[in-house]
Design an enzyme around this catalytic site. Structure first.
Site, PDB file in Angstrom:
ATOM      1  N   HIS A  64      -3.520  -5.540   1.182  1.00  0.00           N
ATOM      2  CA  HIS A  64      -2.823  -5.736   2.460  1.00  0.00           C
ATOM      3  C   HIS A  64      -2.780  -7.210   2.869  1.00  0.00           C
ATOM      4  O   HIS A  64      -3.683  -7.675   3.576  1.00  0.00           O
ATOM      5  CB  HIS A  64      -3.550  -4.964   3.558  1.00  0.00           C
ATOM      6  N   GLU A  84      -1.069  -8.534   5.140  1.00  0.00           N
ATOM      7  CA  GLU A  84      -0.958  -8.662   6.605  1.00  0.00           C
ATOM      8  C   GLU A  84      -2.316  -8.578   7.288  1.00  0.00           C
ATOM      9  O   GLU A  84      -2.464  -8.932   8.439  1.00  0.00           O
ATOM     10  CB  GLU A  84       0.010  -7.605   7.157  1.00  0.00           C
ATOM     11  N   CYS A 141       0.831  -1.207   0.000  1.00  0.00           N
ATOM     12  CA  CYS A 141       0.000   0.000   0.000  1.00  0.00           C
ATOM     13  C   CYS A 141       0.866   1.257   0.000  1.00  0.00           C
ATOM     14  O   CYS A 141       1.502   1.558  -0.991  1.00  0.00           O
ATOM     15  CB  CYS A 141      -0.977  -0.035   1.168  1.00  0.00           C
TER      16      CYS A 141
END
Lengths: 80, 229
Positions: free
Chosen positions: B203, B205, B86
């Site tokens: 994302h 994560e 990002c």
């Protein structure tokens, strides 16, 4: 010395914010406005530098920092 | 094997990434402060998501001048693995480690939602555990994720197989509907020519634990771990 740098999208890059502003102006009845491009203005104060050096560093800082040359173009003028 | 996560003022996915690497994958993980000149002998550097320097000027434009970024650049030039997620992707673009630039999303909205992305390249250190054509469900959260490059730039990306992820529909179909932010060629993630620096807007994560609704993001971290092992 005060220099004004204008940064805007290249003509080949779509500017959705400018389009939205244009649409809003049309809604208000300003039908003759055919396009709006949005950009950024930087007013840069420079001290103790010759005109020749200013002509050299303004394009330099514009390409390095103020504008992203992949999507943006710039123009500049000396204000005072 | 050691991972380093860079913290800029305004990073906000640094601890999420740290949590996944340390607590899900049990990897040695350290934070790297942007003002230091020390990458602490890590094997992989991750530039996390967030809003470094408040997105002033352009997303990622100021973070690029942080002292640590010189070291990150040298690390990448020597072949070290660098992943930008990002805002981290935006920083890599501004830094010139990846080609192109980000424009505002086509609908001018901040998009925060799960999307589908299709793996286009399996032969990278970041996707080797996945399959070409595999569809991952991973969230995005960005205002400026509308990938842009000149026609020649896009052609080069395609010729060199540098597009790693494309936004797609749930069944892997590439379409305007699936391309939520308007990116050229539906680009969601690209890699450099040398194959060691990748940027992606989604994302992973935030999609690495079942409790968060998707574990598809683990493929990216597991691939890196396999590659480094």
């Amino acid at each position: 010395m005060k220099v004004r740098v204008l940064v805007s999208f290249k003509d080949s890059v779509l500017d959705p914010q400018g389009q939205t502003v244009k649409n809003a102006l049309h809604t208000l009845g300003y039908k003759n406005i055919s396009d709006v491009r949005q950009g950024k203005v930087f007013e840069v104060d420079i001290t103790d530098m010759s005109d020749a050096d200013i002509e050299k560093i303004i394009p330099e800082i514009s390409n390095k920092v103020l504008a992203n040359p992949i999507i943006e173009k710039f123009t500049w003028e000396i204000l005072e | 094997m050691k991972f380093g996560i860079v913290i800029f003022p305004g990073s906000n996915c640094d601890y999420d990434t740290f949590n996944v690497l340390r607590d899900v994958f049990h990897m040695e993980t350290v934070f790297l402060w942007h003002k230091d000149h020390n990458i602490k002998d890590v094997d992989c550097i991750i530039l996390p998501g967030g809003f470094s320097y408040g997105d002033y000027l352009r997303s990622g434009a100021i973070a690029r001048f942080s002292p640590l970024m010189q070291e990150v650049k040298e690390f990448a030039m020597k072949g070290g693995l660098v992943l930008g997620i990002c805002n981290g992707f935006q920083v890599l673009l501004e830094l010139g480690l990846l080609p192109g630039a980000m424009l505002r999303n086509k609908n001018l909205k901040f998009l925060c939602q799960h999307v589908h992305i299709r793996i286009e390249e399996k032969k990278t250190p970041f996707t080797k555990r996945g399959e070409k054509g595999q569809v991952l469900r991973i969230p995005i959260a960005h205002f400026d994720g509308n990938y842009y490059d000149s026609e020649e730039g896009i052609e080069t990306l395609i010729e060199n197989n540098q597009i790693v992820f494309r936004y797609s529909e749930h069944n892997g179909l590439i379409s305007d509907k699936g391309n939520v932010n308007g990116s050229k060629e539906s680009v969601a993630g690209i890699i450099n020519k040398a194959g060691n620096v990748m940027g992606m807007m989604p994302h992973p994560e935030r999609a690495s634990e079942a409790i968060l609704g998707s574990e598809d993001g683990k493929i990216i971290f597991q691939s890196i771990i396999d590659w480094l092992a």
